[in-house]
Design an enzyme around this catalytic site. Structure first.
Site, PDB file in Angstrom:
ATOM      1  N   THR A 135       5.624   5.166  -6.880  1.00 29.03           N
ATOM      2  CA  THR A 135       5.610   4.104  -5.880  1.00 29.03           C
ATOM      3  C   THR A 135       5.195   2.762  -6.484  1.00 29.03           C
ATOM      4  O   THR A 135       4.487   2.725  -7.500  1.00 29.03           O
ATOM      5  CB  THR A 135       4.616   4.481  -4.755  1.00 29.03           C
ATOM      6  OG1 THR A 135       4.312   3.338  -3.976  1.00 29.03           O
ATOM      7  CG2 THR A 135       3.294   4.980  -5.330  1.00 29.03           C
ATOM      8  N   ASP A 136       5.598   1.680  -5.832  1.00 27.09           N
ATOM      9  CA  ASP A 136       5.151   0.347  -6.278  1.00 27.09           C
ATOM     10  C   ASP A 136       3.663   0.124  -5.988  1.00 27.09           C
ATOM     11  O   ASP A 136       3.057  -0.806  -6.516  1.00 27.09           O
ATOM     12  CB  ASP A 136       5.991  -0.762  -5.611  1.00 27.09           C
ATOM     13  CG  ASP A 136       5.912  -0.786  -4.091  1.00 27.09           C
ATOM     14  OD1 ASP A 136       5.287   0.121  -3.499  1.00 27.09           O
ATOM     15  OD2 ASP A 136       6.485  -1.715  -3.482  1.00 27.09           O
ATOM     16  N   GLU A 137       3.074   1.010  -5.147  1.00 23.42           N
ATOM     17  CA  GLU A 137       1.680   0.786  -4.752  1.00 23.42           C
ATOM     18  C   GLU A 137       0.709   0.938  -5.919  1.00 23.42           C
ATOM     19  O   GLU A 137      -0.427   0.488  -5.851  1.00 23.42           O
ATOM     20  CB  GLU A 137       1.305   1.704  -3.580  1.00 23.42           C
ATOM     21  CG  GLU A 137       2.269   1.512  -2.419  1.00 23.42           C
ATOM     22  CD  GLU A 137       1.844   2.133  -1.112  1.00 23.42           C
ATOM     23  OE1 GLU A 137       0.650   2.356  -0.901  1.00 23.42           O
ATOM     24  OE2 GLU A 137       2.743   2.390  -0.287  1.00 23.42           O
ATOM     25  N   TYR A 160      -4.466   7.004  -2.174  1.00 25.24           N
ATOM     26  CA  TYR A 160      -3.074   7.416  -2.407  1.00 25.24           C
ATOM     27  C   TYR A 160      -2.527   6.783  -3.688  1.00 25.24           C
ATOM     28  O   TYR A 160      -2.037   7.466  -4.583  1.00 25.24           O
ATOM     29  CB  TYR A 160      -2.190   7.018  -1.208  1.00 25.24           C
ATOM     30  CG  TYR A 160      -0.700   7.051  -1.504  1.00 25.24           C
ATOM     31  CD1 TYR A 160      -0.057   8.248  -1.832  1.00 25.24           C
ATOM     32  CD2 TYR A 160       0.076   5.882  -1.464  1.00 25.24           C
ATOM     33  CE1 TYR A 160       1.309   8.290  -2.123  1.00 25.24           C
ATOM     34  CE2 TYR A 160       1.437   5.913  -1.753  1.00 25.24           C
ATOM     35  CZ  TYR A 160       2.051   7.115  -2.081  1.00 25.24           C
ATOM     36  OH  TYR A 160       3.394   7.151  -2.369  1.00 25.24           O
ATOM     37  N   LYS A 164      -1.369   8.453  -7.306  1.00 27.97           N
ATOM     38  CA  LYS A 164      -0.020   8.304  -7.880  1.00 27.97           C
ATOM     39  C   LYS A 164      -0.118   7.639  -9.264  1.00 27.97           C
ATOM     40  O   LYS A 164       0.587   8.017 -10.191  1.00 27.97           O
ATOM     41  CB  LYS A 164       0.889   7.481  -6.948  1.00 27.97           C
ATOM     42  CG  LYS A 164       1.274   8.148  -5.642  1.00 27.97           C
ATOM     43  CD  LYS A 164       2.116   9.409  -5.806  1.00 27.97           C
ATOM     44  CE  LYS A 164       3.516   9.156  -6.285  1.00 27.97           C
ATOM     45  NZ  LYS A 164       4.329  10.412  -6.267  1.00 27.97           N
TER      46      LYS A 164
HETATM   47  P1  NAD Z   1       6.865  13.060   2.466  1.00 22.97           P
HETATM   48  O1  NAD Z   1       5.399  13.090   2.794  1.00 22.97           O
HETATM   49  O2  NAD Z   1       7.844  12.814   3.555  1.00 22.97           O
HETATM   50  O3  NAD Z   1       7.283  14.453   1.793  1.00 22.97           O
HETATM   51  C1  NAD Z   1       6.498  15.084   0.842  1.00 22.97           C
HETATM   52  C2  NAD Z   1       7.029  16.506   0.674  1.00 22.97           C
HETATM   53  O4  NAD Z   1       6.215  17.165  -0.326  1.00 22.97           O
HETATM   54  C3  NAD Z   1       6.916  17.366   1.939  1.00 22.97           C
HETATM   55  O5  NAD Z   1       8.097  18.100   2.135  1.00 22.97           O
HETATM   56  C4  NAD Z   1       5.738  18.285   1.661  1.00 22.97           C
HETATM   57  O6  NAD Z   1       5.842  19.547   2.323  1.00 22.97           O
HETATM   58  C5  NAD Z   1       5.830  18.439   0.147  1.00 22.97           C
HETATM   59  N1  NAD Z   1       4.520  18.773  -0.453  1.00 22.97           N
HETATM   60  C6  NAD Z   1       3.349  18.137  -0.225  1.00 22.97           C
HETATM   61  N2  NAD Z   1       2.360  18.761  -0.911  1.00 22.97           N
HETATM   62  C7  NAD Z   1       2.943  19.782  -1.601  1.00 22.97           C
HETATM   63  C8  NAD Z   1       2.447  20.764  -2.495  1.00 22.97           C
HETATM   64  N3  NAD Z   1       1.150  20.823  -2.799  1.00 22.97           N
HETATM   65  N4  NAD Z   1       3.327  21.630  -3.018  1.00 22.97           N
HETATM   66  C9  NAD Z   1       4.645  21.588  -2.709  1.00 22.97           C
HETATM   67  N5  NAD Z   1       5.160  20.683  -1.844  1.00 22.97           N
HETATM   68  C10 NAD Z   1       4.322  19.787  -1.302  1.00 22.97           C
HETATM   69  O7  NAD Z   1       6.997  12.016   1.288  1.00 22.97           O
HETATM   70  P2  NAD Z   1       8.160  10.977   0.976  1.00 22.97           P
HETATM   71  O8  NAD Z   1       7.911   9.733   1.749  1.00 22.97           O
HETATM   72  O9  NAD Z   1       9.460  11.655   1.081  1.00 22.97           O
HETATM   73  O10 NAD Z   1       7.830  10.657  -0.553  1.00 22.97           O
HETATM   74  C11 NAD Z   1       8.377  11.468  -1.605  1.00 22.97           C
HETATM   75  C12 NAD Z   1       7.901  10.915  -2.933  1.00 22.97           C
HETATM   76  O11 NAD Z   1       8.320   9.575  -3.087  1.00 22.97           O
HETATM   77  C13 NAD Z   1       6.377  10.915  -3.093  1.00 22.97           C
HETATM   78  O12 NAD Z   1       6.076  11.263  -4.419  1.00 22.97           O
HETATM   79  C14 NAD Z   1       5.991   9.459  -2.823  1.00 22.97           C
HETATM   80  O13 NAD Z   1       4.818   9.103  -3.519  1.00 22.97           O
HETATM   81  C15 NAD Z   1       7.208   8.735  -3.364  1.00 22.97           C
HETATM   82  N6  NAD Z   1       7.499   7.431  -2.735  1.00 22.97           N
HETATM   83  C16 NAD Z   1       7.572   7.317  -1.374  1.00 22.97           C
HETATM   84  C17 NAD Z   1       7.889   6.081  -0.804  1.00 22.97           C
HETATM   85  C18 NAD Z   1       8.016   5.913   0.691  1.00 22.97           C
HETATM   86  O14 NAD Z   1       8.192   4.788   1.163  1.00 22.97           O
HETATM   87  N7  NAD Z   1       7.974   6.983   1.486  1.00 22.97           N
HETATM   88  C19 NAD Z   1       8.118   4.977  -1.622  1.00 22.97           C
HETATM   89  C20 NAD Z   1       8.036   5.134  -3.017  1.00 22.97           C
HETATM   90  C21 NAD Z   1       7.730   6.371  -3.556  1.00 22.97           C
HETATM   91  P1  TYD Z   2       3.020   2.500   6.009  1.00 22.39           P
HETATM   92  O1  TYD Z   2       4.326   2.814   6.667  1.00 22.39           O
HETATM   93  O2  TYD Z   2       1.865   3.413   6.236  1.00 22.39           O
HETATM   94  O3  TYD Z   2       3.335   2.342   4.452  1.00 22.39           O
HETATM   95  P2  TYD Z   2       2.374   1.805   3.249  1.00 22.39           P
HETATM   96  O4  TYD Z   2       0.978   1.731   3.721  1.00 22.39           O
HETATM   97  O5  TYD Z   2       2.561   2.875   2.218  1.00 22.39           O
HETATM   98  O6  TYD Z   2       2.951   0.481   2.854  1.00 22.39           O
HETATM   99  O7  TYD Z   2       2.579   1.050   6.459  1.00 22.39           O
HETATM  100  C1  TYD Z   2       3.414  -0.076   6.245  1.00 22.39           C
HETATM  101  C2  TYD Z   2       2.632  -1.304   6.679  1.00 22.39           C
HETATM  102  O8  TYD Z   2       2.435  -1.234   8.103  1.00 22.39           O
HETATM  103  C3  TYD Z   2       1.244  -1.392   6.066  1.00 22.39           C
HETATM  104  O9  TYD Z   2       0.946  -2.769   5.810  1.00 22.39           O
HETATM  105  C4  TYD Z   2       0.317  -0.855   7.147  1.00 22.39           C
HETATM  106  C5  TYD Z   2       1.030  -1.270   8.430  1.00 22.39           C
HETATM  107  N1  TYD Z   2       0.834  -0.357   9.592  1.00 22.39           N
HETATM  108  C6  TYD Z   2       0.401  -0.880  10.813  1.00 22.39           C
HETATM  109  O10 TYD Z   2       0.170  -2.089  10.964  1.00 22.39           O
HETATM  110  N2  TYD Z   2       0.246   0.003  11.865  1.00 22.39           N
HETATM  111  C7  TYD Z   2       0.481   1.336  11.737  1.00 22.39           C
HETATM  112  O11 TYD Z   2       0.293   2.097  12.725  1.00 22.39           O
HETATM  113  C8  TYD Z   2       0.955   1.841  10.475  1.00 22.39           C
HETATM  114  C9  TYD Z   2       1.234   3.309  10.311  1.00 22.39           C
HETATM  115  C10 TYD Z   2       1.114   0.958   9.430  1.00 22.39           C
END
Ligand code: NAD
Ligand code: TYD
Length: 352
Positions: A135-137, A160, A164
């Site tokens: 992630t970019d975070e 988080y 990562k």
């Molecule tokens: P998500 O939370 O929707 O899905 C995570 C999946 O991992 C789930 O299916 C869960 O059951 C599985 N999982 C969790 N713990 C596990 C374990 N111990 N063993 C096996 N499986 C397990 O997450 P997402 O949003 O789809 O993100 C997927 C990846 O992409 C993550 O690594 C996240 O850090 C990265 N990512 C997400 C975003 C975003 O905006 N969602 C952006 C950049 C990177």
């Molecule tokens: P989120 O979807 O949790 O992603 P991330 O924290 O990984 O960027 O949140 C996106 C932005 O929205 C973040 O600045 C937090 C804000 N946010 C709210 O203001 N209210 C909410 O209920 C949630 C879930 C997020």
């Protein structure tokens, strides 16, 4: 990495991004065998993959990446050629209430996969690849200007992002120390179909449908760079096949939105879709206590992946958001299923 007939392990494939990646690989690469390993936490949902679950090149394995001996055993059993690792605890707010769960899955779980891959491949790394999805975070927070590049120093602020960042460092370390062939991508905030409704966009779509309050943290002037999930899946496909070993690529849409502007746009579009009076959903906005350690702004410079691999987003934000809203309105059963169970309990603890 264009080996035909390869056995590819995708972790976290029942989650939001993972399910789109699994589908893309199962459908586009009939000569590969795709193994989806997922422990099905609250965020994992096999309903996301109903349309591909019967494909002959797809196998689901229920299992936990924190269980080292189980991970070793499946690497030995299936002899994977490549790994795309997405399994993670992924929600910042949950990491604030339960940071240890993030260390276990995101750090220890990644270590277990690295160890198993190193052990299986150590005699010949040719044609092998460990792809770590991040992630970019990890880069921390930007001020009002500037972008994260691949050279930006890591500076994570939430449990988080710290977990990562730690896993990214271990992946690099295994590359440097043992020669493990890896790639890492750091992507901005995704949105789209199957997004679990605890994250901003799907949570607010669900609350607008149900006329519930929209809790905007702090003053709402926090900025995120949003990317449609299918464009992330396309980028992952490209980097897996064409990216260079031991390289990092940033993925983002040059699409920055302040939370409050995004929420207002969402309200407007939802009013139109639901035939509600203009301005009706905006009345649901409630400013609430800020998230501790809230990062002000994320913005990705994705020039490297654009120049080297020719990737750019295929949809505009307006198109992506409309597709997303339509998907959630057409799949309210999915939404109801995931908002019953554990999510409901979490919801009441978080927002009571
Ligand atoms: P998500 O939370 O929707 O899905 C995570 C999946 O991992 C789930 O299916 C869960 O059951 C599985 N999982 C969790 N713990 C596990 C374990 N111990 N063993 C096996 N499986 C397990 O997450 P997402 O949003 O789809 O993100 C997927 C990846 O992409 C993550 O690594 C996240 O850090 C990265 N990512 C997400 C975003 C975003 O905006 N969602 C952006 C950049 C990177
Ligand atoms: P989120 O979807 O949790 O992603 P991330 O924290 O990984 O960027 O949140 C996106 C932005 O929205 C973040 O600045 C937090 C804000 N946010 C709210 O203001 N209210 C909410 O209920 C949630 C879930 C997020």
């Amino acid at each position: 990495m264009n080996k035909t007939n390869q056995k590819l392990l995708i972790t976290g494939g029942a989650g939001f991004i993972g399910s789109h990646v699994v589908r893309r690989f199962v459908v586009n690469y009939p000569n590969y065998h795709i193994f989806n390993l997922d422990s099905l936490t609250y965020a994992g949902n096999l309903e996301n993959l109903k349309d591909v679950e019967k494909q002959s090149n797809y196998t689901f394995i229920k299992g936990d990446i924190t269980d080292a001996s189980f991970i070793d055993s499946i690497f030995k059993k299936y002899n994977f050629d490549g790994v795309i690792h997405l399994a993670a605890e992924s929600h910042v707010d949950r990491s604030i209430t339960n940071p240890l769960a993030f260390v276990k899955t995101n750090v220890i779980g990644t270590m277990n996969l690295l160890n198993a891959a190193k052990e299986l491949w150590k005699n010949d790394f040719t044609g092998k690849r460990f792809y770590h999805v991040s992630t970019d975070e990890v880069y921390g927070s930007l001020g009002e200007t500037g972008f994260f590049t691949e050279d930006t120093a890591y500076d994570p602020n939430s449990p988080y992002s710290a977990s990562k960042a730690s896993s990214d460092h271990f992946v690099r370390a295994y590359g440097e120390t043992y020669g493990l062939p890896y790639v890492i991508t750091n992507c901005s905030n995704n949105y789209g179909p199957n997004h679990f409704p605890e994250k901003l966009i799907p949570f607010f779509i669900n609350n607008i449908i149900n006329k519930k309050s929209l809790p905007v943290y702090g003053d709402g002037n926090y900025t995120r760079d949003w990317l449609f999930v299918l464009d992330h899946a396309i980028a992952i496909d490209l980097v897996f096949h064409k990216g260079k070993n031991h390289e990092t690529y940033n993925i983002g849409g040059f699409n920055e939105w302040k939370n409050i502007d995004l929420v207002k746009l969402l309200c407007k579009l939802m009013d139109q879709k639901l035939n509600r009076k203009e301005g009706e959903s905006e009345k649901l906005i409630a400013y609430v206590k800020d998230r501790p350690g809230h990062d002000l702004r994320y913005a990705i410079d994705s020039n490297k992946i654009n120049k080297e691999l020719g990737w750019k987003p295929s949809v505009t934000f307006e198109e992506g958001l409309e597709k997303t809203i339509d998907w959630f309105l057409e799949n309210q059963d999915w939404l109801e299923n995931v908002t019953s169970g554990d999510y409901q309990k979490y919801y009441s603890e978080m927002y009571q």
